[in-house]
Design a protein around this motif. Structure first.
Motif, PDB file in Angstrom:
ATOM      1  N   VAL A 174       0.873  -1.184   0.000  1.00  0.00           N
ATOM      2  CA  VAL A 174       0.000   0.000   0.000  1.00  0.00           C
ATOM      3  C   VAL A 174       0.903   1.225   0.000  1.00  0.00           C
ATOM      4  N   MET A 175       0.632   2.161  -0.902  1.00  0.00           N
ATOM      5  CA  MET A 175       1.524   3.303  -1.055  1.00  0.00           C
ATOM      6  C   MET A 175       1.007   4.516  -0.272  1.00  0.00           C
ATOM      7  N   SER A 176       1.894   5.470  -0.078  1.00  0.00           N
ATOM      8  CA  SER A 176       1.548   6.715   0.621  1.00  0.00           C
ATOM      9  C   SER A 176       0.425   7.438  -0.121  1.00  0.00           C
ATOM     10  N   LEU A 177      -0.461   8.094   0.627  1.00  0.00           N
ATOM     11  CA  LEU A 177      -1.553   8.852  -0.007  1.00  0.00           C
ATOM     12  C   LEU A 177      -1.053  10.174  -0.595  1.00  0.00           C
ATOM     13  N   ARG A 178       0.173  10.541  -0.244  1.00  0.00           N
ATOM     14  CA  ARG A 178       0.730  11.799  -0.747  1.00  0.00           C
ATOM     15  C   ARG A 178       1.710  11.598  -1.889  1.00  0.00           C
ATOM     16  N   ASP A 179       2.207  10.352  -2.016  1.00  0.00           N
ATOM     17  CA  ASP A 179       3.235  10.086  -3.021  1.00  0.00           C
ATOM     18  C   ASP A 179       3.161   8.599  -3.398  1.00  0.00           C
ATOM     19  N   GLY A 180       2.636   8.349  -4.583  1.00  0.00           N
ATOM     20  CA  GLY A 180       2.408   6.969  -5.015  1.00  0.00           C
ATOM     21  C   GLY A 180       3.666   6.172  -5.266  1.00  0.00           C
ATOM     22  N   SER A 181       4.838   6.816  -5.109  1.00  0.00           N
ATOM     23  CA  SER A 181       6.063   6.046  -5.338  1.00  0.00           C
ATOM     24  C   SER A 181       6.710   5.624  -4.022  1.00  0.00           C
ATOM     25  N   SER A 182       6.157   6.071  -2.869  1.00  0.00           N
ATOM     26  CA  SER A 182       6.741   5.565  -1.619  1.00  0.00           C
ATOM     27  C   SER A 182       5.677   4.853  -0.791  1.00  0.00           C
ATOM     28  N   LYS A 183       6.162   3.874  -0.028  1.00  0.00           N
ATOM     29  CA  LYS A 183       5.299   2.977   0.734  1.00  0.00           C
ATOM     30  C   LYS A 183       4.598   3.727   1.875  1.00  0.00           C
ATOM     31  N   MET A 184       3.345   3.386   2.137  1.00  0.00           N
ATOM     32  CA  MET A 184       2.680   3.923   3.332  1.00  0.00           C
ATOM     33  C   MET A 184       3.473   3.429   4.539  1.00  0.00           C
ATOM     34  N   SER A 185       3.813   4.357   5.428  1.00  0.00           N
ATOM     35  CA  SER A 185       4.754   4.006   6.485  1.00  0.00           C
ATOM     36  C   SER A 185       4.422   4.742   7.782  1.00  0.00           C
ATOM     37  N   ASP A 218       6.528   8.061   8.228  1.00  0.00           N
ATOM     38  CA  ASP A 218       6.403   9.207   7.316  1.00  0.00           C
ATOM     39  C   ASP A 218       5.978  10.430   8.131  1.00  0.00           C
ATOM     40  N   ILE A 219       6.662  11.556   7.944  1.00  0.00           N
ATOM     41  CA  ILE A 219       6.346  12.732   8.776  1.00  0.00           C
ATOM     42  C   ILE A 219       4.935  13.259   8.520  1.00  0.00           C
ATOM     43  N   SER A 220       4.380  13.015   7.332  1.00  0.00           N
ATOM     44  CA  SER A 220       3.037  13.518   7.047  1.00  0.00           C
ATOM     45  C   SER A 220       1.956  12.525   7.470  1.00  0.00           C
ATOM     46  N   GLU A 221       1.120  12.944   8.421  1.00  0.00           N
ATOM     47  CA  GLU A 221       0.014  12.077   8.842  1.00  0.00           C
ATOM     48  C   GLU A 221      -0.974  11.843   7.706  1.00  0.00           C
ATOM     49  N   TYR A 222      -0.981  12.779   6.738  1.00  0.00           N
ATOM     50  CA  TYR A 222      -1.899  12.638   5.596  1.00  0.00           C
ATOM     51  C   TYR A 222      -1.435  11.569   4.603  1.00  0.00           C
ATOM     52  N   SER A 223      -0.257  11.014   4.868  1.00  0.00           N
ATOM     53  CA  SER A 223       0.260   9.974   3.965  1.00  0.00           C
ATOM     54  C   SER A 223      -0.351   8.610   4.276  1.00  0.00           C
ATOM     55  N   ARG A 224      -0.943   8.482   5.470  1.00  0.00           N
ATOM     56  CA  ARG A 224      -1.426   7.155   5.873  1.00  0.00           C
ATOM     57  C   ARG A 224      -2.779   7.236   6.564  1.00  0.00           C
ATOM     58  N   ILE A 225      -3.537   6.135   6.492  1.00  0.00           N
ATOM     59  CA  ILE A 225      -4.758   5.974   7.281  1.00  0.00           C
ATOM     60  C   ILE A 225      -4.360   5.135   8.484  1.00  0.00           C
ATOM     61  N   ARG A 237     -10.079  12.608   0.880  1.00  0.00           N
ATOM     62  CA  ARG A 237     -10.356  13.777   0.021  1.00  0.00           C
ATOM     63  C   ARG A 237      -9.054  14.461  -0.401  1.00  0.00           C
ATOM     64  N   LYS A 238      -8.090  14.507   0.553  1.00  0.00           N
ATOM     65  CA  LYS A 238      -6.827  15.204   0.268  1.00  0.00           C
ATOM     66  C   LYS A 238      -5.808  14.305  -0.439  1.00  0.00           C
ATOM     67  N   ALA A 239      -6.127  13.020  -0.592  1.00  0.00           N
ATOM     68  CA  ALA A 239      -5.158  12.099  -1.214  1.00  0.00           C
ATOM     69  C   ALA A 239      -4.815  12.587  -2.616  1.00  0.00           C
ATOM     70  N   LYS A 240      -3.522  12.488  -2.948  1.00  0.00           N
ATOM     71  CA  LYS A 240      -3.058  12.985  -4.250  1.00  0.00           C
ATOM     72  C   LYS A 240      -3.650  12.125  -5.378  1.00  0.00           C
ATOM     73  N   THR A 241      -4.164  12.769  -6.404  1.00  0.00           N
ATOM     74  CA  THR A 241      -4.609  12.049  -7.616  1.00  0.00           C
ATOM     75  C   THR A 241      -4.134  12.858  -8.819  1.00  0.00           C
ATOM     76  N   ASP A 242      -4.792  12.701  -9.958  1.00  0.00           N
ATOM     77  CA  ASP A 242      -4.416  13.496 -11.129  1.00  0.00           C
ATOM     78  C   ASP A 242      -5.691  13.998 -11.795  1.00  0.00           C
ATOM     79  N   MET A 243      -5.537  14.661 -12.933  1.00  0.00           N
ATOM     80  CA  MET A 243      -6.690  15.312 -13.579  1.00  0.00           C
ATOM     81  C   MET A 243      -7.442  14.392 -14.550  1.00  0.00           C
ATOM     82  N   GLU A 244      -6.847  13.229 -14.846  1.00  0.00           N
ATOM     83  CA  GLU A 244      -7.461  12.335 -15.851  1.00  0.00           C
ATOM     84  C   GLU A 244      -8.664  11.593 -15.251  1.00  0.00           C
TER      85      GLU A 244
END
Ligand code: AQP
Length: 332
Positions: A186-197, A200-207, A221-228
Motif C-alpha cells: 500500500v503506497m503513501s496517499l501523498r506520493d504513489g512512489s513511496s510505501k505507506m509508512s 512518514d512525517i506527514s500524517e496525511y500519507s497514511r490511514i 479527500r486530500k489524497a493525491k490524484t491526477d486530472m485524468e
C-alpha cells in the motif's frame, strides 16, 4: 505441520498498509495453522527509534490492534519480542554464519540509512539477521508479510540453508513467505512512489487504524490524484501511481478486482470514487479503531495476554534452542 509467525514494529501509528498487507491475512491463517505466533517486535523498533518514550504505549497499541483485527489469543500467541530473550541469542549465532555480502544486498538498510550510512547503527544493519532468528527460533514454516519484507524473508531462507548445511540437514525448516492479496504494498496517499509508512512525517500519507470517520474522509479527500478520468481497465492506469494505489485499496476493501473498480467508475473524475472509497474504509477501519480503544482502556488484561503469549513462545524457544545448541556442539 504449519507454524505461522509474523510481527509488527511498535514504531508509531499502525496503518492501513500494516493491516491489509499483513494482519488481515494472519487472522485467516490462525485457523489453518497448528501453531501461530504474532509478536510485537520491539527490539526491531530500537533500530530506528530516536527516543524510547513511546515504546511501551506503542507495544500495547499494536497488541490491541492484533486483538481488534481478530487475532484470537486462544488460537495464537501474542507477545513482545523482548520477552523472549532467545531471539537475540539466536541472532548472535546466525550472525556468526551470515556473510557480510548477504547483508550488503539488503535494500531496506540502504533506504533507512539514507545518505548517512556511516552513522547508521549496527542494529539497523543486522536487522535481517534478528528477523531470521525471530522466524527460525520457532521453526516457523509460513511467514505472512507485505511485499517490502520479501528480501528479508529470502535472507532468512538462506540463513536456514547455511545453518542446515553446516550443522545438520533438516534442523531448521526453510520458511515460506506468504505475500497475499492485492494490497501487498500500500503506497503513501501523498506520493504513489513511496510505501505507506508509520514513520512518514506527514500524517496525511497514511490511514491509521485509530483514525476517526471524519479524519479518514478528510485524508481520502486530500489524497493525491491526477486530472485524468478513471479508465475502463486497470492496466490503463500505467504511469499514474497514486490512482493505481487508490484503486488497489478500493478493490481490496470491496473484495473485487481492480478491473471491476475501473469499470464501476469509468469516465468519472475522482470525487465520487473517493467518496465511496472513504465509506468503504470507514466501514472496515473505524470498528477496529473502536475496539482498539476498548482494549487499551484495560492495560492489565492486555498485559496478561502478552504474558500468556510470552509463556508459550518461551516454551517453544527453549525446546528449539536446546536442539540448536546441541547441533552446534555447545555443552548442554
Ligand atoms: N505500506 C505497506 N503495504 C503493505 N504491507 C505493509 N507492511 C508495512 N507497510 C506496508 C507490512 O506490515 C508488517 C509490519 O511492518 P513493520 O511495522 O514491522 O515494518 P515496516 O515494513 O518498516 O512498516 P512501516 O509502517 O514502514 O514502519 P516504519 O515506518 O517504522 O518503518 C510487515 O509484514 C510489512 O511487510
Amino acid at each position: 505441520m504449519q507454524r505461522v509467525l509474523s510481527g509488527v514494529r511498535p514504531t508509531g501509528g499502525i496503518h492501513l498498509g500494516n493491516y491489509l498487507g499483513a494482519i488481515r491475512n494472519w487472522v485467516a491463517m490462525q485457523h489453518q495453522a497448528q501453531e501461530s505466533l504474532f509478536c510485537i517486535v520491539d527490539m526491531h523498533a530500537l533500530t530506528t527509534l530516536e527516543g524510547t518514550d513511546d515504546l511501551a504505549e506503542n507495544t500495547y497499541t499494536i497488541a490491541a490492534a492484533y486483538l481488534a483485527a481478530g487475532i484470537d489469543p486462544a488460537k495464537a500467541s501474542i507477545f513482545a519480542q523482548s520477552h523472549v530473550p532467545a531471539h537475540t541469542e539466536l541472532a548472535w549465532l546466525f550472525s556468526c554464519l551470515t556473510p557480510l555480502g548477504w547483508l550488503n544486498r539488503m535494500t531496506q538498510f540502504k533506504e533507512k540509512a539514507g545518505k548517512h550510512k556511516e552513522m547508521a547503527c549496527l542494529g539497523l544493519y543486522a536487522y535481517p539477521v534478528l528477523m531470521a532468528a525471530d522466524i527460525l527460533l520457532y521453526k516457523a514454516t509460513h511467514v505472512p508479510v507485505g511485499e517490502d519484507q520479501k528480501q528479508h524473508l529470502e535472507l532468512a531462507r538462506d540463513i536456514a540453508g547455511a545453518f542446515n548445511r553446516r550443522f545438520g540437514e533438516g534442523l531448521l525448516p526453510i520458511p515460506e513467505p506468504m505475500i497475499l492479496g492485492a494490497a501487498t504494498r500500500v503506497m503513501s496517499l501523498r506520493d504513489g512512489s513511496s510505501k505507506m509508512s508509520k514513520s512518514d512525517i506527514s500524517e496525511y500519507s497514511r490511514i491509521e487504524l485509530m483514525d476517526s470517520a471524519d479524519t479518514i474522509a478528510l485524508k481520502i479527500r486530500k489524497a493525491k490524484t491526477d486530472m485524468e478520468p478513471l479508465p475502463e481497465k486497470f492496466s490503463d492506469l500505467e504511469g499514474r501511481p497514486e490512482a493505481q494505489n487508490l484503486v488497489n485499496i478500493f478493490a481490496t476493501l470491496a473484495e473485487i478486482t481492480p478491473d471491476a473498480v475501473c469499470q464501476q467508475f469509468v469516465g468519472s473524475n475522482f470525487a465520487p470514487f473517493k467518496q465511496q472509497l472513504a465509506d468503504l474504509m470507514v466501514a472496515t477501519i473505524v470498528p477496529i479503531g473502536e475496539q482498539m480503544r476498548q482494549y487499551l482502556a484495560d492495560k492489565a488484561t492486555l498485559h496478561a495476554t502478552l504474558q500468556a503469549g510470552a509463556r508459550r513462545a518461551n516454551e517453544l524457544a527453549h525446546l528449539h534452542m536446546n536442539d540448536i545448541r546441541r547441533a552446534i556442539g555447545m555443552i548442554q
